[in-house]
Design an enzyme around this catalytic site. Structure first.
Site, PDB file in Angstrom:
ATOM      1  N   GLU A   1       0.831  -1.205   0.000  1.00 45.80           N
ATOM      2  CA  GLU A   1       0.000   0.000   0.000  1.00 45.80           C
ATOM      3  C   GLU A   1       0.870   1.261   0.000  1.00 45.80           C
ATOM      4  O   GLU A   1       0.560   2.245  -0.678  1.00 45.80           O
ATOM      5  CB  GLU A   1      -0.931  -0.005   1.218  1.00 45.80           C
ATOM      6  CG  GLU A   1      -2.044  -1.059   1.144  1.00 45.80           C
ATOM      7  CD  GLU A   1      -2.977  -0.827  -0.034  1.00 45.80           C
ATOM      8  OE1 GLU A   1      -3.502   0.289  -0.183  1.00 45.80           O
ATOM      9  OE2 GLU A   1      -3.161  -1.770  -0.838  1.00 45.80           O
ATOM     10  N   GLU A   2       1.958   1.240   0.758  1.00 45.94           N
ATOM     11  CA  GLU A   2       2.885   2.382   0.762  1.00 45.94           C
ATOM     12  C   GLU A   2       3.530   2.550  -0.606  1.00 45.94           C
ATOM     13  O   GLU A   2       3.733   3.668  -1.084  1.00 45.94           O
ATOM     14  CB  GLU A   2       3.959   2.174   1.821  1.00 45.94           C
ATOM     15  CG  GLU A   2       3.460   2.312   3.248  1.00 45.94           C
ATOM     16  CD  GLU A   2       4.531   2.004   4.261  1.00 45.94           C
ATOM     17  OE1 GLU A   2       5.682   1.747   3.845  1.00 45.94           O
ATOM     18  OE2 GLU A   2       4.234   2.014   5.462  1.00 45.94           O
TER      19      GLU A   2
END
Length: 349
Positions: free
Chosen positions: A14-15
Site C-alpha cells: 500500500e505504501e
C-alpha cells in the site's frame, strides 16, 4: 528500501502505491534498493485481499521497470551493516555526479581540459600504477575537473575513492577500502589485510587539497598496494608539492580563455551564450575583474543577474577598487552593495 519482513506485508504494498503515485507526478525520484534475501511472494499476499491483487501486481511491475533503469538498483542483502549504507550513499552520489558529467560540455573549457587530462591518465595502459597531479590557483577549477573526470572513468575500476578532505587521510583510506567489520587487529595487521585485499584491484583514488609533499608521498606509497592500471590523482595549489612528491605527470588548470570566460559569465548572468549588446562592455569588464577564474566569474554573474546597468556600473567600480581581494572579501563588497540598494529602494517609497 525493502526488508524481508516488509516485503511480504500488505502495508508495504500500500505504501508502494502511494510512493509510485508521487513518482509518476514527478514529485520525487524513486531509486529501488533491495535488502531482501528472498523474492516477494505475491501469491502469499494476494490471497488475503484478492480484490487488490491486480493493483499490487501492477505496482510491483512498475517498480521492477524503474529498477532496470538504475545500475545501483540491486540486492544489497549480502552486504554487511555500515558497508551497505556506504554503498548506497556512494552509488547515489555517483549517479547524480554522472548525470552532471553528461552535461560537461556546457561548462566553459571543460571539454578542452578533460581531453588533455585524460591523455595524461593514459587509461588504456595497465602496466603501472600511474599518479597524475592537478595544480592551479584557487578558484580555477581543479576540483571541478577532477570531479567530472572521476564521474566519467570510475566505472573502469574495481574500487573508487574521492577524498574531499585529506585530514586523517590514512584512516579514511583504510575505511574506504572495505575491511570486514568483524576483523580486529592492530594498525599494522589492518594494513596487511588491506594490502592483501587490494593486490587484485584496480583503484581510482582522488585526493583533493594536498598541502605538502609528506601527504603526497604517503599517498604514492599507499598506491603501491593497488593493482597495475590503477590511477591516483592528487590536487594541489602548489606545483612544488607534486614535484617533491615524485609525481611525473602533471596538469596545470589555467585561467579560462577570453571567449570561454565570456560565455560562462553570460550563461549565469543572462541564461544565454552571449551577453546582450547593451551589457557587452560591462560583461567584459566583469570577466576581467574576475581574473578569468570560473569560480569568481560565476559569483559575479550570479550577483549581477537581473540588475540594471547603473547597479552593474556601481558594483564593478567597487570591485575594481578591491581587485586584489580574495573571493570572500569580494562577496562582502557585493553584499554591501545589496544592502545599499535595499536602503535606497526603501527611501524612494
Amino acid at each position: 528500501m525493502t526488508s524481508d519482513e516488509e516485503a511480504s506485508s500488505v502495508g508495504f504494498l500500500e505504501e508502494l502505491l502511494v510512493i509510485l503515485e508521487f513518482q509518476e507526478k514527478r514529485s520525487l525520484t524513486v531509486i529501488p534498493i533491495f535488502l531482501t534475501k528472498r523474492p516477494l511472494d505475491m501469491e502469499e499476499v494476494s490471497h488475503l485481499f484478492p480484490e487488490r491483487d491486480r493493483m499490487w501486481r501492477t505496482v510491483i511491475a512498475k517498480l521492477e521497470n524503474i529498477a532496470a533503469q538504475y545500475s545501483l538498483s540491486r540486492n544489497l542483502a549480502v552486504i554487511h551493516g555500515t558497508h551497505r549504507i556506504k554503498q548506497v550513499a556512494d552509488d547515489v552520489r555517483l549517479m547524480f555526479l554522472s548525470c552532471a558529467s553528461s552535461d560537461f560540455k556546457g561548462l566553459a573549457g571543460m571539454d578542452r581540459h578533460l581531453k588533455a587530462f585524460h591523455e595524461l591518465l593514459a587509461l588504456d595502459s595497465d602496466k603501472e600504477v600511474r599518479t597524475v597531479g592537478i595544480w592551479g590557483c584557487a578558484g580555477v577549477g581543479k576540483t571541478t575537473l577532477a570531479r567530472y573526470s572521476y564521474a566519467e572513468i570510475f566505472v573502469k575500476f574495481h574500487t573508487h575513492v574521492f577524498l574531499e578532505n585529506i585530514q586523517d587521510m590514512k584512516q579514511k583510506l583504510l575505511e574506504n577500502i572495505e575491511v570486514e567489520e568483524d576483523v580486529t587487529s592492530s594498525d599494522h595487521e589492518r594494513n596487511e589485510i588491506t594490502e592483501a585485499r587490494n593486490k587484485h584491484r584496480r583503484v581510482l583514488l582522488v585526493a583533493d587539497g594536498v598541502k605538502d609533499s609528506e601527504q603526497g608521498q604517503w599517498i604514492k606509497e599507499y598506491a603501491n598496494w593497488f593493482a597495475p592500471g590503477s590511477r591516483i590523482i592528487l590536487i594541489t595549489q602548489d606545483k612544488s608539492v607534486l614535484e617533491e612528491s615524485g609525481v611525473n605527470h602533471v596538469y596545470e588548470v589555467g585561467s579560462l580563455r577570453y571567449d570561454e570566460a565570456l560565455q560562462l559569465f553570460s550563461r549565469f548572468a543572462f541564461r544565454q551564450p552571449y551577453p546582450p549588446p547593451e551589457f557587452e562592455r560591462l560583461s567584459v569588464r566583469a570577466v576581467q575583474l574576475a581574473g578569468f577564474l570560473p569560480m569568481a566569474i560565476r559569483l559575479f554573474a550570479s550577483f549581477l543577474t537581473g540588475r540594471g546597468k547603473e547597479e552593474w556600473e556601481a558594483t564593478l567600480l567597487k570591485l575594481s577598487e578591491k581587485q586584489s581581494k580574495e573571493a570572500v572579501e569580494v562577496w562582502k563588497i557585493m553584499e554591501a552593495s545589496e544592502d545599499e540598494h535595499t536602503v535606497e529602494a526603501s527611501s524612494q517609497r
